[in-house]
Design a protein around this motif. Structure first.
Motif, PDB file in Angstrom:
ATOM      1  N   ASN A   6      40.907  23.211 -27.015  1.00 33.95           N
ATOM      2  CA  ASN A   6      41.554  22.256 -26.123  1.00 33.95           C
ATOM      3  C   ASN A   6      40.669  22.004 -24.904  1.00 33.95           C
ATOM      4  O   ASN A   6      39.922  22.864 -24.470  1.00 33.95           O
ATOM      5  N   ILE A  16      37.924  30.582 -16.619  1.00 34.33           N
ATOM      6  CA  ILE A  16      39.140  30.569 -17.438  1.00 34.33           C
ATOM      7  C   ILE A  16      39.231  29.285 -18.256  1.00 34.33           C
ATOM      8  O   ILE A  16      39.567  29.311 -19.448  1.00 34.33           O
ATOM      9  N   SER A  17      38.889  28.155 -17.652  1.00 28.61           N
ATOM     10  CA  SER A  17      38.918  26.892 -18.406  1.00 28.61           C
ATOM     11  C   SER A  17      37.956  26.964 -19.590  1.00 28.61           C
ATOM     12  O   SER A  17      38.273  26.521 -20.694  1.00 28.61           O
ATOM     13  N   ALA A  22      36.811  18.634 -19.887  1.00 28.45           N
ATOM     14  CA  ALA A  22      36.868  20.094 -19.964  1.00 28.45           C
ATOM     15  C   ALA A  22      37.236  20.712 -18.617  1.00 28.45           C
ATOM     16  O   ALA A  22      37.881  21.759 -18.563  1.00 28.45           O
ATOM     17  N   ILE A  24      36.307  31.592 -10.886  1.00 21.64           N
ATOM     18  CA  ILE A  24      37.374  32.100 -11.751  1.00 21.64           C
ATOM     19  C   ILE A  24      38.015  30.949 -12.528  1.00 21.64           C
ATOM     20  O   ILE A  24      38.214  31.034 -13.748  1.00 21.64           O
ATOM     21  N   LEU A  25      38.315  29.843 -11.849  1.00 20.93           N
ATOM     22  CA  LEU A  25      38.999  28.735 -12.529  1.00 20.93           C
ATOM     23  C   LEU A  25      38.116  28.143 -13.633  1.00 20.93           C
ATOM     24  O   LEU A  25      38.592  27.849 -14.733  1.00 20.93           O
ATOM     25  N   ALA A  66      38.537  19.998 -14.357  1.00 19.46           N
ATOM     26  CA  ALA A  66      39.161  19.078 -13.395  1.00 19.46           C
ATOM     27  C   ALA A  66      38.161  18.766 -12.283  1.00 19.46           C
ATOM     28  O   ALA A  66      37.291  19.589 -11.979  1.00 19.46           O
ATOM     29  N   GLY A  79      41.244  20.824 -21.058  1.00 17.57           N
ATOM     30  CA  GLY A  79      42.468  20.845 -20.258  1.00 17.57           C
ATOM     31  C   GLY A  79      42.671  19.710 -19.284  1.00 17.57           C
ATOM     32  O   GLY A  79      43.685  19.673 -18.599  1.00 17.57           O
TER      33      GLY A  79
END
Lengths: 418, 418
Positions: free
Chosen positions: B410, B400-401, B58, B396-397, B60, B412
């Motif tokens: 999905n 959004i994920s 889910a 933020i990242l 990185a 990512g």
């Protein structure tokens, strides 16, 4: 799912390789009435133009790579199999893999290219940049050099560790050199206490007389000036003689180095052997204007693996754009032939331009007669690369990462992993 | 930078370990008039509570890990050295590393915990989840199992490959089981053509009578029901007898499996040996109420490595929250002692609550007398975890994920890498 007997009577198209060319071929075959197989030893498609940003810690690997099966998920006629191809029996029309054999009616070979060290055994000493693993390895070596310099108390050793040599002045070499310079001069300095990253020497070696030789001379001069303004030591007419673990020899001079990267030579994957045809010096397979292999009318070879000269006598360049165009052409040609028609037009490469970035606020763009440099070039480069990412999620994540790096200088993926 | 002679006369605080405890200690020492060294064999601090999301694709890796030197970059009195500690000479007050020796006035040991297989040699067969490398390895094994099932034509082999066993019903085991269920039932089905991921069997084995034993019984019952509703096969009172490459034996039954994950046992890092003290059964070091080691008043042991019983007789739990509190306490205590004062108050663990998530719209939260489950619990869990990330960019990242995964299903970061 069990395959129905209707399915098993359908013609089979086997595509080897999930890069730009292979995926474009599969997409062009959507609903063509064939069963399509994509065979690839990686589970993911990688957006190679941004790999250097993974190698220099600006982006995370998943920002530039996606499962192939995710990209083609809506095409119910495509089955993706993670397999390693071992050979092709063109007489029986069968692909042999490490796990099974797969018969084909049409074969599309799109296995791309890899590094070439011109016969030297330098792969372990100077990694190249073609895959996610390459990018992670380069990131590891770069970041470790700074970490080791910080630990070292020997000034000579520290100077060696902070000497980073990039061999090859094409787009990848230039992009790496520019990004490494920003890493050393902008990102890292506030975080080190003993070995100042600004003292890093970044050397770009090019064997030919100028860098970015595929661009007009004015643009390549601009790029050289821009790199030098970033503190990169650009040395042309400087072929490499020897590479060792801790140093490089070029022009009879020995340069002690902490990291050596390879962006010089490329050779095609070994698919010529599979097909029993003769490749050129770098392993590329000569194809006809219809992208099939002479004597093998059901076998298409596309992308970096294909050797094709345009009507103007110039070879079709090995770019993402040409790979996509070839994939689309091959897919459409097979679609017509599945309907019993024959494709009339020969493949023509359309040159939509050529871009390379040097770093923050600096890129070169050649679009027909339009040439851009500096901030306009860089902005154009950024927008184009965001646009070509596969989905909205990646576009948003990459845009945010770039904005954060632009504003703060931080590079968000600075992990040393194995 | 050369160190000035003023610098070299400053007292030295050496912190071993860049986890929650070590970083909190360094931050509490900001401007205390000491030279602070953080020694850590990784270059990054890892936000362990979200590691399971890296393992299940889910997020990185760089979303949940940051260079230690980046986190403390504004503290000019902190030097981060990427080193592996080999021993401590408590008589000479020196830390010995793989590269050099470092003297200390105060030593803070915060090296945390790792997996325990209770004397069995199962590490290679059933990886645990403590580091970024662990998470990437687990991700690889999970995704490969589905890829291999898609390639296989043997229904028995396919069933084995799609059997995923998680050993241990604590928070990590529950979080993994829930996320793997979502991967198999929500993310992957549209992308596979031959081996339906919905047929995957996800088995959570717990040796004790209930999962999430550190929570009230009502919440652990809720979690079990929620997991079962997601298709997870939860088996309690089921200690593992044997693990092999392709199967697991528990309760005299053999279960063929494609992936086996370990979330059962934890033991402390081997720091007790360094200090020449006796650890408990799991290697934890008993500390006094001031977090120093009895007989070594200048040595603080904090985080998962410390064994401390609160005034109510309950041991301080091994959580991120307790590690941070101990780090802050130790840093402040050293700051006072550097001024010649002695810290008066004993360390007291403040219980701010306990959370665990089962998956989309489902989590359990225990905050004093407040208990949340379902969507409110999940929302609370999400907000808390975003809040604790180290910087705005990561917040933020990750947000959004999560939104993308919530809306589309999905995940990512589905890369198979080495």
């Amino acid at each position: 799912m069990k395959q129905s007997s209707a399915d098993s009577r359908m013609p089979r198209v086997v595509i080897i390789g999930g890069g730009f060319a292979g995926i474009a071929a599969a997409q062009a075959l959507d609903g063509a009435g064939a069963r399509i197989f994509i065979l690839e030893s990686n589970n993911h498609h990688c957006f190679q133009p941004l790999l250097y940003q993974v190698a220099t810690a600006a982006l995370a690997s998943p920002d530039v790579a996606w499962p192939i099966r995710h990209i083609v998920r809506r095409q119910k006629d495509v089955t993706v199999l993670m397999l390693t191809v071992e050979s092709v029996d063109v007489a029986r029309k069968v692909v042999k893999t490490d796990k099974c054999e797969i018969g084909y009616d049409f074969l599309v070979v799109a296995t791309g290219a890899t590094h070439s060290y011109f016969g030297h055994n330098w792969a372990g000493l100077a990694p190249g940049l073609k895959s996610i693993s390459d990018a992670t390895l380069i990131r590891r070596r770069l970041l470790l050099a700074f970490e080791r310099a910080e630990v070292s108390v020997d000034p000579v050793e520290r100077e060696r560790l902070l000497t980073i040599i990039i061999v090859g002045g094409g787009p990848t070499g230039v992009e790496l050199a520019g990004a490494i310079s920003e890493l050393a001069r902008r990102t890292l300095p506030p975080e080190f206490r003993r070995a100042d990253p600004r003292n890093a020497r970044i050397i770009l070696l090019e064997a030919g007389p100028r860098i970015l030789a595929s661009f007009p001379e004015r643009l390549s001069d601009y790029a050289r000036d821009a790199l030098e303004a970033k503190g990169v030591d650009v040395r042309t007419d400087m072929p490499v003689d020897q590479i060792f673990e801790d140093r490089l020899v070029a022009g009879e001079k020995e340069i002690p180095a902490g990291v050596i990267l390879w962006a010089a030579g490329v050779r095609a994957s070994p698919a010529a052997n599979w097909l029993g045809v003769e490749g050129d010096r770098t392993g590329r397979i000569p194809v006809g204007e219809d992208l099939t292999v002479p004597g093998l009318p059901d076998v298409y070879v596309i992308g970096d693996l294909a050797l094709l000269t345009g009507p103007d006598g110039a070879p079709v360049p090995a770019l993402a754009a040409s790979a996509k165009q070839m994939g689309k052409y091959a897919g459409r040609a097979i679609r017509l032939r599945l309907k019993g028609r024959s494709p009339r037009k020969a493949f023509r490469y359309r040159d939509y331009g050529n871009l390379a970035t040097i770093g923050r606020n600096s890129a070169i763009v050649k679009l027909g007669r339009l040439e851009l440099t500096g901030f306009p070039g860089w902005l154009f480069w950024s927008v184009v690369h965001i646009y070509f990412l596969v989905n909205l999620r990646s576009r948003i994540l990459v845009a945010i990462s770039w904005i954060a790096t632009y504003l703060t200088g931080n590079r968000g993926s600075r992990l040393i992993t194995r």
